[in-house]
Design an enzyme around this catalytic site. Structure first.
Site, short mmCIF file in Angstrom:
data_model
loop_
_atom_site.label_atom_id
_atom_site.label_comp_id
_atom_site.label_asym_id
_atom_site.label_seq_id
_atom_site.Cartn_x
_atom_site.Cartn_y
_atom_site.Cartn_z
N CYS A 131 15.75 21.38 25.87
CA CYS A 131 17.15 20.99 25.73
C CYS A 131 17.53 20.08 26.91
O CYS A 131 17.48 20.52 28.06
CB CYS A 131 18.00 22.27 25.70
SG CYS A 131 19.73 21.94 25.43
N GLU B 258 56.00 26.30 56.41
CA GLU B 258 54.57 26.62 56.26
C GLU B 258 54.18 26.56 54.79
O GLU B 258 54.98 26.91 53.93
CB GLU B 258 54.29 28.07 56.72
CG GLU B 258 54.63 28.33 58.16
CD GLU B 258 54.60 29.83 58.48
OE1 GLU B 258 54.30 30.64 57.58
OE2 GLU B 258 54.88 30.16 59.64
N CYS C 234 20.28 20.10 21.30
CA CYS C 234 18.86 20.06 20.90
C CYS C 234 18.60 20.73 19.56
O CYS C 234 17.48 20.67 19.06
CB CYS C 234 17.99 20.68 21.99
SG CYS C 234 18.09 22.47 22.06
S1 IVH Z 1 55.93 35.30 55.14
C1 IVH Z 1 58.48 38.84 55.62
N1 IVH Z 1 54.52 33.12 55.00
O1 IVH Z 1 54.07 35.10 49.81
C2 IVH Z 1 57.87 37.61 55.11
N2 IVH Z 1 54.36 34.66 53.23
O2 IVH Z 1 56.29 35.88 48.09
C3 IVH Z 1 56.56 37.85 54.59
N3 IVH Z 1 52.77 34.04 51.49
O3 IVH Z 1 53.70 38.54 50.22
C4 IVH Z 1 55.88 36.70 54.11
N4 IVH Z 1 52.11 32.16 52.40
O4 IVH Z 1 51.65 37.11 50.58
C5 IVH Z 1 54.85 34.26 54.40
N5 IVH Z 1 53.27 31.15 55.02
C6 IVH Z 1 53.61 32.30 54.43
C7 IVH Z 1 53.04 32.70 53.21
C8 IVH Z 1 53.45 33.89 52.64
C9 IVH Z 1 51.96 32.98 51.37
C10 IVH Z 1 52.86 35.13 50.50
C11 IVH Z 1 52.80 36.51 51.10
C12 IVH Z 1 54.00 37.25 50.62
C13 IVH Z 1 54.41 36.41 49.46
C14 IVH Z 1 55.90 36.55 49.25
#
Ligand code: IVH
Length: 679
Positions: free
Chosen positions: A444, A127, A423
């Protein structure tokens, strides 16, 4: 009859209730068409009409205001501070992988912890790692009841009212088999276009820009007034759950389940077999990073099977079943060759660095914004410096750091300008502001389009039909160089436009000509003097009665007026002191622009009040009394009606006094009338 009215009192609320429910459903449907499917089915005006109808019903019947009403999306009352929320399950963070080898190391750990034989392939969900702010939403029986920030992972802040303004967050879940309790987690972010627009607006308003979209999202969510949050087009993407009652087996299925309930999930998530595919997915996403409409700072790889996730478990702060693969920062080192001054449409002067061109993640960068002089001083940026530049969501990169140890001593600071580089008008910065502005608003060139659009607008000179489209054309054809040129336009000038007919040209010319006699208050507002809104313009028109008088007013005279503080007074003086503005005002006068003032409006202490005199006044003649009222903006009429505000009664007052008493109109003695005039 009795029965019928009883029936009425039951039926009417039901109708309102039904209509409110119907409107809520329609609005949520159109909201999704607009924000999620990007396929609106109705116009903005039609949406607004439905929205206002629902607002009106709810205003009249507060009992019908449901917690999932789309009207909550424009923000409710501001709150003094946020309360704290303890997350039922802690919100963890992720371990980072900065190199491909570390991603393979992650798989090694997973395999050995699970004691997997070599021939078993692990499925992963890949993701985007959204660069925003982590959030937990709680849905009870499908209804959004709470939203909280991650905070320290254990305790966060309750921001439910703010999250309700985030358009793609459903206020009520849809679909089948809704869970009794759902805690869903995700990231709130500000799409890039909105981030750039917000920063531009902040710079124009003299506020410090946000360094990146994440700070902008975090700053927005932490606003205490939800109405402010509602104006920031935040969005959310869900990536996981806390407490949930569900039977799904994999992360992929979980995301499909959340989407089925109407929750926003990433359309970039991929299910892959084995770690090599995950690495390939990471490299692919890194390449596509700049084509996304939001900022991501990496990719998260998650073991897809939820049972395996459970088996792997967590360390103290992060799960063993996921890893965040970070992109290398989009930074490069280069030199500042020169700092130029750029003047925006609202007169804000921004320092921009011309850089020795450098390659930054596939793009050649030769310019960086330095934002403003406070920022420049804070980072101690000078011409000739060796600097680190970074692209953080902005198309134009920013200078993040000066390499001070590489200074030769020949680097030069750039002082704040006191003249506009375009200007030549005076440039200044108001106390407490970060932006330096050109004061020559009317003359201006970079400010030209904006100043004419404002001048012609409905609340200003109200030049019917002359909108931004024609104004941009007039400027690009060189026909208009300032607002005074509008009054010199001819039919032939307009006929150069595409799709312009005789009738249309005539109408435009007639509307321009008609505006020559526009009210003084509107004319003052139309000049676009900073801090002079409609109300102040009206006060100034009433107080000074002509543009010449206003132009001659001293700072003391201006500040003596109610509603005009030092900032406004200085702004008015700077405007009229700018020679370029004076020249445009002179040309407007020569073109026959003669704003009108209704005599009686001058002064204005009795503005809008109607007086009737009756009987003989001891000290004032009738005419004298009438003049006094009119000079303060009031009206004098001969007969008493419900619309009469005061009847001033002298001796031997007759039927008018009786009528005043019968109608409940206030009656003043001559002395009371004189006191009223004096206060
Ligand atoms: S999973 C237990 N998935 O990254 C796992 N986090 O560095 C929890 N974040 O605090 C996070 N995209 O705010 C997860 N696709 C994603 C994410 C994601 C951004 C952020 C999230 C987390 C931080 C950790």
């Amino acid at each position: 009859m009795q029965q019928l009215s009883l029936l009425d009192s039951v039926v009417i609320p039901d109708t309102a209730q039904l209509r409110a429910a119907e409107l809520r459903q329609q609005l949520e449907y159109h909201n999704r068409c607009y924000y999620e499917l990007d396929a609106p089915e109705i116009s903005d005006a039609e949406y607004d009409a439905l929205f206002r109808e629902l607002q009106a019903i709810e205003a009249e019947r507060p009992d019908l205001l449901a917690p999932d009403s789309p009207t909550l999306r424009v923000g409710g009352k501001a709150q003094p501070r946020f309360s704290q929320v303890r997350h039922r399950l802690p919100m963890l963070s992720l371990e980072n992988a900065l190199q491909e080898e570390e991603i393979r190391g992650f798989e090694q750990r997973v395999r050995s912890l699970l004691a997997l034989p070599d021939d078993v392939v692990v499925d992963y969900q890949c993701e985007p790692k959204m660069d925003g702010l982590a959030m937990e939403l709680v849905y009870q029986d499908g209804l959004l009841v709470q939203a909280s920030t991650r905070g320290d992972g254990e305790v966060g802040e309750e921001v439910t009212a703010n999250i309700r303004t985030v358009r793609n967050v459903p206020l009520r879940l849809s679909g089948e088999q809704l869970p009794g309790l759902l805690e869903v987690r995700g990231e709130v972010y500000l799409p890039l276009a909105a981030f750039q627009q917000l920063n531009q607006q902040r710079e124009e308003e003299g506020e410090p820009p946000f360094a990146n979209p994440r700070n902008a999202a975090a700053g927005s969510i932490r606003q205490l007034d939800p109405a402010v949050v509602a104006r920031r087009p935040l969005a959310m993407v869900c990536y996981g759950v806390g407490m949930i009652e569900t039977e799904v087996r994999t992360q992929t299925e979980l995301m499909a389940q959340l989407a089925g309930w109407g929750l926003p999930v990433s359309d970039q998530a991929r299910q892959v077999c084995g770690i090599e595919d995950a690495v390939a997915c990471f490299l692919d996403l890194q390449e596509r990073r700049d084509s996304l409409q939001y900022e991501i700072d990496g990719m998260v790889i998650k073991v897809d099977d939820l049972r395996l996730q459970q088996e792997l478990g967590e360390k103290s702060r992060s799960p063993r079943w996921a890893i965040a693969c970070k992109f290398p920062p989009r930074q490069a080192t280069t030199w500042i060759n020169e700092i130029i001054l750029s003047v925006g449409r609202t007169g804000v002067i921004t320092p921009v660095a011309n850089l020795e061109p450098v390659e930054l993640s596939g793009v050649t960068v030769s310019r960086a914004t330095l934002h403003n002089w406070d920022e420049m001083r804070r980072k101690d940026i000078r011409v000739g410096d060796r600097v680190i530049v970074e692209r953080a969501g902005d198309v134009i990169p920013a200078v993040v750091k000066v390499l001070l140890d590489q200074r030769s001593g020949a680097e030069q600071e750039l002082p704040e300008p006191d003249l506009c580089p375009v200007c030549g008008s005076r440039a200044a910065r108001e106390p407490g502001e970060v932006a330096v502005r050109c004061q020559g608003g009317l003359a201006c060139p970079p400010q030209l389009a904006e100043s004419i659009i404002h001048f012609a607008s409905r609340d200003a000179m109200d030049i019917d039909g002359l909108g931004s489209k024609y104004i941009e054309q007039l400027i690009s054809l060189g026909l208009v160089k300032d607002i005074a040129d509008l009054y010199r336009l001819t039919r032939d000038d307009f006929m150069q436009f595409e799709r312009m007919g005789d009738k249309l040209a005539e109408n435009l010319l007639a509307a321009i000509a008609a505006s020559k006699q526009q009210e003084l208050a509107r004319f003052i507002f139309a000049l676009g003097i900073r801090h002079v809104g409609e109300r102040t313009a009206k006060t100034l028109a009433e107080r000074f009665g002509s543009i010449d008088n206003l132009q001659a007013a001293t700072l003391e005279e201006l500040t003596s007026i109610r509603d005009v503080g030092p900032t406004v007074a200085i702004s008015i003086r700077s405007f009229f002191d700018a020679l370029a503005n004076q020249a445009v005002l002179q040309r407007l006068k020569e073109a026959g622009v003669a704003p009108t003032v209704e005599e009686k409006r001058v002064g204005g202490r009795l503005t809008g009040l109607t007086f009737v005199f009756t009987g003989t006044l001891a000290h004032l003649g009738r005419d004298e009394a009438k003049k006094l009222v009119e000079s303060e903006g009031g009206n004098v009429t001969g007969s008493v009606s419900k619309k009469t505000d005061y009847v001033v009664a002298g001796t031997e007052a007759g039927s008018k006094l009786e009528k005043a008493r019968a109608l409940g109109v206030k009656v003043l003695s001559e002395d009371e009338f004189v006191t009223l005039l004096a206060t």
